[in-house]
Write a protein that holds these residues in place. Structure first.
Motif, PDB file in Angstrom:
ATOM      1  N   PHE A  35       0.828  -1.210   0.000  1.00 19.15           N
ATOM      2  CA  PHE A  35       0.000   0.000   0.000  1.00 19.15           C
ATOM      3  C   PHE A  35       0.864   1.262   0.000  1.00 19.15           C
ATOM      4  O   PHE A  35       0.562   2.240  -0.700  1.00 19.15           O
ATOM      5  CB  PHE A  35      -0.925  -0.018   1.221  1.00 19.15           C
ATOM      6  CG  PHE A  35      -1.832   1.167   1.305  1.00 19.15           C
ATOM      7  CD1 PHE A  35      -2.867   1.327   0.409  1.00 19.15           C
ATOM      8  CD2 PHE A  35      -1.647   2.144   2.275  1.00 19.15           C
ATOM      9  CE1 PHE A  35      -3.710   2.425   0.474  1.00 19.15           C
ATOM     10  CE2 PHE A  35      -2.482   3.239   2.350  1.00 19.15           C
ATOM     11  CZ  PHE A  35      -3.515   3.380   1.450  1.00 19.15           C
ATOM     12  N   THR A  36       1.953   1.218   0.777  1.00 17.87           N
ATOM     13  CA  THR A  36       2.839   2.389   0.831  1.00 17.87           C
ATOM     14  C   THR A  36       3.466   2.657  -0.537  1.00 17.87           C
ATOM     15  O   THR A  36       3.538   3.805  -0.975  1.00 17.87           O
ATOM     16  CB  THR A  36       3.935   2.186   1.901  1.00 17.87           C
ATOM     17  OG1 THR A  36       3.285   1.916   3.142  1.00 17.87           O
ATOM     18  CG2 THR A  36       4.809   3.410   2.050  1.00 17.87           C
ATOM     19  N   LEU A  39       0.712   4.125  -2.684  1.00 21.30           N
ATOM     20  CA  LEU A  39       0.355   5.498  -2.288  1.00 21.30           C
ATOM     21  C   LEU A  39       1.454   6.486  -2.665  1.00 21.30           C
ATOM     22  O   LEU A  39       1.179   7.592  -3.133  1.00 21.30           O
ATOM     23  CB  LEU A  39       0.085   5.547  -0.780  1.00 21.30           C
ATOM     24  CG  LEU A  39      -0.546   6.834  -0.261  1.00 21.30           C
ATOM     25  CD1 LEU A  39      -1.950   7.007  -0.802  1.00 21.30           C
ATOM     26  CD2 LEU A  39      -0.583   6.858   1.253  1.00 21.30           C
ATOM     27  N   ARG A  40       2.692   6.074  -2.464  1.00 21.58           N
ATOM     28  CA  ARG A  40       3.810   6.943  -2.848  1.00 21.58           C
ATOM     29  C   ARG A  40       3.812   7.205  -4.357  1.00 21.58           C
ATOM     30  O   ARG A  40       4.208   8.269  -4.803  1.00 21.58           O
ATOM     31  CB  ARG A  40       5.145   6.294  -2.470  1.00 21.58           C
ATOM     32  CG  ARG A  40       5.445   6.250  -0.998  1.00 21.58           C
ATOM     33  CD  ARG A  40       5.845   7.589  -0.473  1.00 21.58           C
ATOM     34  NE  ARG A  40       6.315   7.511   0.890  1.00 21.58           N
ATOM     35  CZ  ARG A  40       6.183   8.482   1.771  1.00 21.58           C
ATOM     36  NH1 ARG A  40       5.583   9.597   1.431  1.00 21.58           N
ATOM     37  NH2 ARG A  40       6.641   8.358   2.990  1.00 21.58           N
ATOM     38  N   TYR A  45      -5.424   7.657  -2.192  1.00 19.35           N
ATOM     39  CA  TYR A  45      -5.706   6.628  -1.187  1.00 19.35           C
ATOM     40  C   TYR A  45      -6.567   5.494  -1.752  1.00 19.35           C
ATOM     41  O   TYR A  45      -6.242   4.321  -1.602  1.00 19.35           O
ATOM     42  CB  TYR A  45      -6.406   7.275   0.012  1.00 19.35           C
ATOM     43  CG  TYR A  45      -6.639   6.340   1.160  1.00 19.35           C
ATOM     44  CD1 TYR A  45      -5.649   6.105   2.110  1.00 19.35           C
ATOM     45  CD2 TYR A  45      -7.854   5.680   1.312  1.00 19.35           C
ATOM     46  CE1 TYR A  45      -5.850   5.240   3.160  1.00 19.35           C
ATOM     47  CE2 TYR A  45      -8.075   4.811   2.367  1.00 19.35           C
ATOM     48  CZ  TYR A  45      -7.072   4.600   3.283  1.00 19.35           C
ATOM     49  OH  TYR A  45      -7.285   3.741   4.317  1.00 19.35           O
ATOM     50  N   HIS A 117       4.301  15.597   5.370  1.00 14.05           N
ATOM     51  CA  HIS A 117       4.021  14.493   4.440  1.00 14.05           C
ATOM     52  C   HIS A 117       3.576  15.030   3.079  1.00 14.05           C
ATOM     53  O   HIS A 117       4.011  14.555   2.031  1.00 14.05           O
ATOM     54  CB  HIS A 117       2.938  13.574   5.004  1.00 14.05           C
ATOM     55  CG  HIS A 117       2.477  12.562   4.020  1.00 14.05           C
ATOM     56  ND1 HIS A 117       3.126  11.373   3.841  1.00 14.05           N
ATOM     57  CD2 HIS A 117       1.483  12.602   3.106  1.00 14.05           C
ATOM     58  CE1 HIS A 117       2.528  10.714   2.874  1.00 14.05           C
ATOM     59  NE2 HIS A 117       1.527  11.429   2.405  1.00 14.05           N
ATOM     60  N   ILE A 120       6.513  16.342   1.117  1.00 11.82           N
ATOM     61  CA  ILE A 120       7.344  15.249   0.563  1.00 11.82           C
ATOM     62  C   ILE A 120       6.617  14.589  -0.616  1.00 11.82           C
ATOM     63  O   ILE A 120       7.210  14.330  -1.662  1.00 11.82           O
ATOM     64  CB  ILE A 120       7.663  14.188   1.644  1.00 11.82           C
ATOM     65  CG1 ILE A 120       8.560  14.787   2.733  1.00 11.82           C
ATOM     66  CG2 ILE A 120       8.290  12.930   1.046  1.00 11.82           C
ATOM     67  CD1 ILE A 120      10.035  14.840   2.438  1.00 11.82           C
ATOM     68  N   LEU A 124       7.908  14.222  -4.341  1.00 12.17           N
ATOM     69  CA  LEU A 124       7.997  12.911  -5.007  1.00 12.17           C
ATOM     70  C   LEU A 124       7.239  12.912  -6.326  1.00 12.17           C
ATOM     71  O   LEU A 124       7.688  12.356  -7.324  1.00 12.17           O
ATOM     72  CB  LEU A 124       7.423  11.813  -4.112  1.00 12.17           C
ATOM     73  CG  LEU A 124       8.308  11.270  -2.997  1.00 12.17           C
ATOM     74  CD1 LEU A 124       7.510  10.315  -2.123  1.00 12.17           C
ATOM     75  CD2 LEU A 124       9.531  10.552  -3.537  1.00 12.17           C
ATOM     76  N   LEU A 135      13.313   5.606  -4.326  1.00 12.20           N
ATOM     77  CA  LEU A 135      13.278   6.200  -2.983  1.00 12.20           C
ATOM     78  C   LEU A 135      12.322   5.448  -2.071  1.00 12.20           C
ATOM     79  O   LEU A 135      12.625   5.179  -0.913  1.00 12.20           O
ATOM     80  CB  LEU A 135      12.867   7.676  -3.072  1.00 12.20           C
ATOM     81  CG  LEU A 135      13.901   8.599  -3.732  1.00 12.20           C
ATOM     82  CD1 LEU A 135      13.309   9.964  -4.004  1.00 12.20           C
ATOM     83  CD2 LEU A 135      15.135   8.741  -2.862  1.00 12.20           C
ATOM     84  N   TYR A 140      11.408   3.027   2.630  1.00 11.62           N
ATOM     85  CA  TYR A 140      10.355   2.304   3.324  1.00 11.62           C
ATOM     86  C   TYR A 140      10.725   0.824   3.302  1.00 11.62           C
ATOM     87  O   TYR A 140      11.007   0.291   2.239  1.00 11.62           O
ATOM     88  CB  TYR A 140       8.981   2.547   2.686  1.00 11.62           C
ATOM     89  CG  TYR A 140       7.967   1.692   3.371  1.00 11.62           C
ATOM     90  CD1 TYR A 140       7.661   1.949   4.689  1.00 11.62           C
ATOM     91  CD2 TYR A 140       7.428   0.595   2.757  1.00 11.62           C
ATOM     92  CE1 TYR A 140       6.796   1.142   5.359  1.00 11.62           C
ATOM     93  CE2 TYR A 140       6.567  -0.223   3.426  1.00 11.62           C
ATOM     94  CZ  TYR A 140       6.251   0.047   4.723  1.00 11.62           C
ATOM     95  OH  TYR A 140       5.421  -0.766   5.401  1.00 11.62           O
TER      96      TYR A 140
END
Lengths: 185, 158
Positions: A35-36, A39-40, A45, A117, A120, A124, A135, A140
């Motif tokens: 998920f991270t 999302l990144r 979401y 957040h 960032i 990104l 990254l 992560y």
């Protein structure tokens, strides 16, 4: 919840033999990772939730391809990356909307985020897909350059060079936000 | 941005790309350089933010539903695919029996008729086994078609 090497090995082997419980446990232990990444990469979401589900469906379908537990994390990251790329390809084809506009469309309203957040994420979003992925994978869950190289299909040396460049680019995009990034809130 | 000549080493340090000696020198420099201290703190803040984890919530059930849906679709597409294969096979066989004689006729001027095919194969088989060659040819063909179909279906399923 992080699984140790032996736990992961037994989980993967059990999932390969068709055990539903093990499959669910693999999903539970790796859902935040996938998920991270999503999302990144997407900044959205709901889309990320969808892509996470798609990644795990692909994982369940192809679990027999995993040779051992050491390969599992880079393998699932590679699937997540491909799913995200497919999503962008489809979004481009169907709507022809640039990434920045897609991001604005769905906004940040679905997740509670700190100002830091958002800064960032914005930085990104200005990077190329490859830089963003490098990254995310490195910081992560801290994949090492060898594992990142496997996911990105690059050489280890190339990963190191590209990582350096990606960090520099990100820093450049964050110029002007230094005070906010260093604030404790 | 940092104007210090050592600034380039900050990212190398963060990425653990310096040797022990270079690291020691760099840290000594940072102790005495306010701009590098600021830049290093900033890079660490970026790293911390990048290392943040996000939880998608409880998605296990949704994945299970999607998997069930996929399995159902997979079974349906499996039978559709099998049916399509059979249709294609029959079409190819018919086309082959019509097209090959036509092609031979065009190239050589003499094309064996369908009956001649069967007769030739029958003669070949009757040399090997006594009895009604027609049934032998038919039996062998059916076994071959069955074996190839089963093998193909097993491969598709896998």
């Amino acid at each position: 919840m992080k699984s140790t090497g032996d736990d992961l090995e037994s989980l993967v082997q059990s999932a390969k033999s068709g055990n539903e419980q093990s499959m669910t446990e693999l999903i539970t232990t790796h859902k935040a990772l996938v998920f991270t990444i999503a999302l990144r990469m997407t900044n959205d979401y709901e889309v990320s939730q969808d892509l996470t589900q798609e990644t795990f469906v692909k994982m369940c379908r192809n679990i027999n391809k995993v040779k051992n537990a050491d390969h599992f994390k880079p393998w699932i990251c590679a699937i997540a990356r491909n799913v995200v790329r497919d999503h962008f390809r489809k979004a481009k084809k169907e709507r022809n909307v640039p990434f920045e506009q897609i991001k604005e469309y769905h906004g940040y309203s679905n997740i509670e985020m700190t100002r830091r957040h958002i800064i960032i994420q914005d930085g990104l979003a200005k990077l190329a897909e490859k830089d963003r992925m490098l990254l995310t994978l490195t910081y992560y869950q801290g994949l090492n350059p060898v594992e990142v190289a496997k996911v990105m299909k690059m050489t280890e040396g190339n990963v190191r060079v590209c990582m350096h460049r990606a960090r520099k680019r990100l820093r450049k995009h964050l110029t002007g936000y230094e005070h906010e990034l260093l604030s404790t809130s | 941005m940092n104007s210090c000549p050592q600034a380039d080493r900050i990212i190398n340090y963060c990425l653990d790309q310096l040797t022990e000696e270079e690291k020691r020198d760099f840290l000594l420099h940072v102790d005495s350089c306010a701009t590098c201290q600021h830049e290093l703190a900033l890079e660490k803040a970026i790293e911390n933010e990048l290392a943040q984890e996000f939880d998608p919530g409880f998605i296990e059930n949704k994945i299970r539903v999607r998997l069930q849906l996929w399995r159902a679709q997979d079974m349906r597409s499996f039978w559709l695919y099998a049916f399509r294969m059979v249709v294609c096979g029959i079409t190819a066989a018919i086309a082959g029996f019509i097209l090959i004689p036509l092609l031979l006729d065009f190239l050589l001027g003499t094309a064996p008729k369908l009956g001649q095919y069967a007769h030739a194969i029958g003669e070949l088989v009757s040399g090997l086994a006594p009895g009604n060659e027609f049934y032998i040819v038919l039996g062998i063909s059916f076994i071959a078609i069955f074996a190839v179909s089963v093998y193909s279906l097993v491969q598709i399923r896998r």
